[in-house]
Design a protein around this motif. Sequence first.
Motif: not given
Length: 200
Positions: A102-104, A99-100
Amino acid sequence: MSVRQGLLTLLEQQPMYGYQLRMEFESRTGSTWPLNIGQVYTTLARLDRDGMVEGAGSDEEGHVMYRITDAGRAEVAAWFTTPVQRTQPPRDELAIKLALAVTMPDIDVAAVIQGQRRATMTALQDYTRLKRTAEDSTAAGGQVDPAGLGWGLVLDSLVFAAEAEIRWLDHCEARVRRAARERRPSVESAPAPQDTKADA
């Protein structure tokens, strides 16, 4: 995993001391969730405080023995007849990591997924090998050992969880690829390149 109910369940069979409880717990679950001896004694102290167990003297070697009380038996009965609730799912490190990721912007999510898939496949192979060994030893003896059956059920759970994780990783990879395609402007919608050369 409920150490509290696990220890109470073992004490239903006979009085035991802390180290015995630890060994019995690990034997029956194939050491899948090793217990720290300090955790065992802390749990026993709380169970004693809550009236679920009581001291039963000492054995010949001086170990403090514990036995279950009627209140403890009632708690074990309630535990076995009450479904495990899924309303508060446990934290899943892998789900949080993806989840993290894909945001980085600088994380190669595909590489994270592939690395995890390899590790999970290795774990699945190990669990399957252990399961075969456990089944062979049961078949060789001819009789079903309850502790062996318990260990087999734990292995089944681990195999199913690993298989489900691999399917979920495949799903994540497909979603990440689809999202990347949707973010990329299509060739058709991109403006045609301008010819800057002067006509001859």
